[in-house]
Motif scaffolding. Structure first.
Motif, short mmCIF file in Angstrom:
data_model
loop_
_atom_site.label_atom_id
_atom_site.label_comp_id
_atom_site.label_asym_id
_atom_site.label_seq_id
_atom_site.Cartn_x
_atom_site.Cartn_y
_atom_site.Cartn_z
N UNK A 174 0.98 -0.99 0.25
CA UNK A 174 -0.35 0.20 -0.49
C UNK A 174 1.16 0.91 -0.09
N UNK A 175 0.86 1.58 -1.04
CA UNK A 175 1.73 2.85 -1.11
C UNK A 175 1.37 4.08 -2.32
N UNK A 176 1.95 5.11 -2.83
CA UNK A 176 1.19 5.76 -3.11
C UNK A 176 1.19 5.44 -4.73
N UNK A 177 1.26 4.84 -5.12
CA UNK A 177 1.02 4.14 -6.42
C UNK A 177 0.40 2.71 -6.67
N UNK A 178 0.50 2.03 -5.47
CA UNK A 178 -0.04 0.03 -5.74
C UNK A 178 -1.06 0.35 -4.10
N UNK A 179 -2.38 -0.65 -4.30
CA UNK A 179 -2.97 -1.07 -2.95
C UNK A 179 -3.08 -2.68 -3.43
N UNK A 180 -4.29 -2.91 -2.27
CA UNK A 180 -3.75 -3.87 -1.95
C UNK A 180 -5.30 -4.46 -2.79
N UNK A 181 -6.60 -3.31 -2.78
CA UNK A 181 -7.73 -3.18 -3.49
C UNK A 181 -7.71 -2.26 -4.76
N UNK A 182 -7.94 -2.51 -5.79
CA UNK A 182 -8.07 -1.58 -6.88
C UNK A 182 -9.67 -1.18 -7.17
N UNK A 183 -9.10 -0.77 -8.64
CA UNK A 183 -10.62 -1.23 -9.00
C UNK A 183 -10.16 -0.74 -11.11
N UNK A 184 -11.29 -1.70 -11.22
CA UNK A 184 -10.88 -2.61 -13.13
C UNK A 184 -11.70 -1.91 -13.97
N UNK A 185 -12.02 -1.46 -15.09
CA UNK A 185 -12.78 -1.76 -16.12
C UNK A 185 -12.30 -2.96 -17.33
N UNK A 186 -13.12 -3.91 -17.56
CA UNK A 186 -12.54 -4.46 -18.78
C UNK A 186 -13.38 -4.81 -19.75
N UNK A 187 -13.71 -4.96 -21.14
CA UNK A 187 -14.28 -5.10 -22.61
C UNK A 187 -14.16 -6.40 -23.02
N UNK A 188 -15.16 -6.91 -23.15
CA UNK A 188 -14.96 -7.72 -24.60
C UNK A 188 -15.87 -7.75 -25.42
N UNK A 189 -15.91 -8.80 -26.55
CA UNK A 189 -16.76 -8.64 -27.81
C UNK A 189 -16.42 -9.48 -28.25
N UNK A 190 -17.29 -10.61 -28.71
CA UNK A 190 -17.48 -11.53 -29.14
C UNK A 190 -18.33 -11.64 -30.01
N UNK A 191 -17.53 -12.04 -31.37
CA UNK A 191 -18.84 -11.62 -32.30
C UNK A 191 -17.89 -12.44 -33.72
N UNK A 192 -19.52 -12.89 -35.23
CA UNK A 192 -18.29 -13.08 -35.95
C UNK A 192 -17.49 -12.31 -36.68
N UNK A 193 -16.37 -12.16 -37.31
CA UNK A 193 -15.73 -11.76 -37.86
C UNK A 193 -14.69 -9.67 -36.79
N UNK A 194 -14.75 -10.40 -36.04
CA UNK A 194 -14.05 -9.36 -34.99
C UNK A 194 -12.11 -9.40 -34.99
N UNK A 195 -12.09 -8.24 -35.28
CA UNK A 195 -10.77 -8.05 -35.89
C UNK A 195 -9.38 -7.05 -35.17
N UNK A 196 -8.46 -6.43 -34.59
CA UNK A 196 -7.62 -5.95 -34.42
C UNK A 196 -8.34 -4.45 -34.21
N UNK A 197 -8.19 -4.05 -35.88
CA UNK A 197 -8.92 -2.84 -36.13
C UNK A 197 -9.81 -2.42 -35.57
N UNK A 198 -11.11 -3.15 -35.04
CA UNK A 198 -12.37 -2.70 -34.46
C UNK A 198 -12.26 -2.46 -33.14
N UNK A 199 -11.21 -3.70 -32.49
CA UNK A 199 -10.44 -3.34 -30.45
C UNK A 199 -10.08 -1.88 -30.78
N UNK A 200 -8.65 -1.42 -31.92
CA UNK A 200 -8.75 -0.02 -32.20
C UNK A 200 -9.63 1.14 -32.01
#
Length: 370
Positions: A219-245
């Motif tokens: 537990x310091x200025x840049x770290x914590x044992x508890x923090x928050x994330x956001x993750x995204x997921x897209x699953x479909x036909x024809x998904x590519x890196x271009x869609x991600x970008x």
């Protein structure tokens, strides 16, 4: 016991005389009309309609009259008492209405006025920050998904292609619950929400999952044992890196303003292939690497023009197969970044601990939005 006096002349009973009854009635009606408050009317009721009032005393005298005189006297007194009771009821209604109207005026409280007795607070910036992220993706047609904070080891690691020997499973990174043979952990990422969604739904899937995660960090200025994330997921036909970008460029511009873009640097994550680190155009120097005036390096990006933001990639086919999705037909992308880190970028906070110490001055400074 003696019987009634049949020789009693009712005319000589003073309270029952017509002029006396009329005088008592008129006095009562006048007092009722002059009452200006409910308290005054209550006293008038006691004086002119109570048990000791003139009309009540006259009514008691009727029983002493001979039978042939009672009817006329009773009618006279009853009519007078009825008139008084009607006047009391009417005046009661008028005074109650006036009282309520006066209260609405005199005791009205304007709840919109500021007060200096108790300072106004605000919602925590992490809460509003997570809602802002969710709103951005909901506007794109995505859904917000949630999952438990205490997660099965298989969903947290195995389903995401993190093998039994992966170093992330050690106690240096993961907080395990007792007893260990239950194979339950405090989730180290919000990726298990993605696995849960893929196990229960068929593509197309477009979800974003903000939430708390836990790791055995200092537990310091840049770290914590508890923090928050956001993750995204897209699953479909024809998904590519271009869609991600394109998705991340839109996300970045919505969070940090127009002109902010992303770049990918090759990296490795077990659950994506290919994988990349996501860098963000420095929102202070706008990618120039120079501080205001152009003489020194930008302190935020240290002259690089880019800031590390998170990780992303194309979902590993092994992850799709483990979650029951046909990897030959479907593909997808996933990304993740820290909400706390993103919030620090947006607000200029330099110490992560500021977000978790419960100081109301923090929420007061940010108000209701970030």
């Amino acid at each position: 016991m003696s019987g009634p006096n049949t020789d009693y002349d009712p005319v000589e009973v003073t309270p029952l005389k017509a002029e006396e009854v009329e005088a008592a009635r008129d006095a009562a009606l006048a007092a009722i009309e002059q009452a200006t408050t409910l308290a005054e009317l209550k006293q008038v009721r006691l004086d002119h309609a109570g048990d000791r009032s003139p009309l009540a005393l006259a009514n008691r005298e009727i029983g002493a009259l001979p039978p042939q005189a009672r009817k006329e006297a009773g009618q006279r007194v009853g009519q007078a008492r009825g008139a008084v009771n009607q006047a009391l009821a009417a005046r009661q209604a008028v005074l109650e209405a006036e009282h309520e109207a006066r209260i609405l005026v005199e005791e009205t409280v304007d709840v919109t006025l500021p007060t200096d007795r108790r300072p106004a607070g605000g919602r925590h910036p992490l809460t509003t920050g997570a809602e802002l992220v969710a709103d951005i993706f909901v506007a794109m047609g995505w859904e917000v998904a949630e999952g438990p904070l205490i997660e099965a080891e298989w969903l947290n690691f195995d389903a995401l292609n993190l093998g039994p020997d992966h170093p992330a499973r050690t106690t240096q990174d993961t907080i395990w619950t007792a007893p260990a043979e239950n194979h339950v952990v405090l989730r180290t990422q919000t990726s298990p929400v993605q696995a849960r969604t893929m196990l229960t739904r068929q593509p197309p899937i477009y979800i974003v999952a903000p939430g708390r995660v836990f790791r055995a960090d200092e537990y310091d200025a840049t770290h914590s044992p508890m923090f928050h994330q956001v993750e995204g997921l897209a699953i479909d036909e024809g998904i590519s890196m271009a869609h991600l970008k394109g998705t991340l460029d839109h996300f970045a511009s919505q969070m940090f303003g127009e002109g902010i873009a992303t770049r990918f640097r090759p990296s490795y994550f077990p659950f994506t292939e290919p994988s990349a680190e996501v860098d963000l155009t420095c929102f202070v120097c706008r990618g120039t690497g120079l501080a205001a005036g152009g003489s020194d390096k930008c302190r935020t990006c240290k002259g690089e023009g880019w800031i590390e933001w998170g990780g992303c990639g194309i979902v590993n086919p092994r992850v799709l197969t483990a979650c029951g999705i046909d990897s030959e037909r479907y593909s997808g992308f996933a990304f993740g970044m820290g909400i706390d880190r993103t919030l620090m970028f947006r607000t200029g906070l330099s110490d992560l601990r500021t977000l978790f110490e419960g100081d109301v001055r923090l929420t007061t400074a940010f108000g209701s939005a970030v």
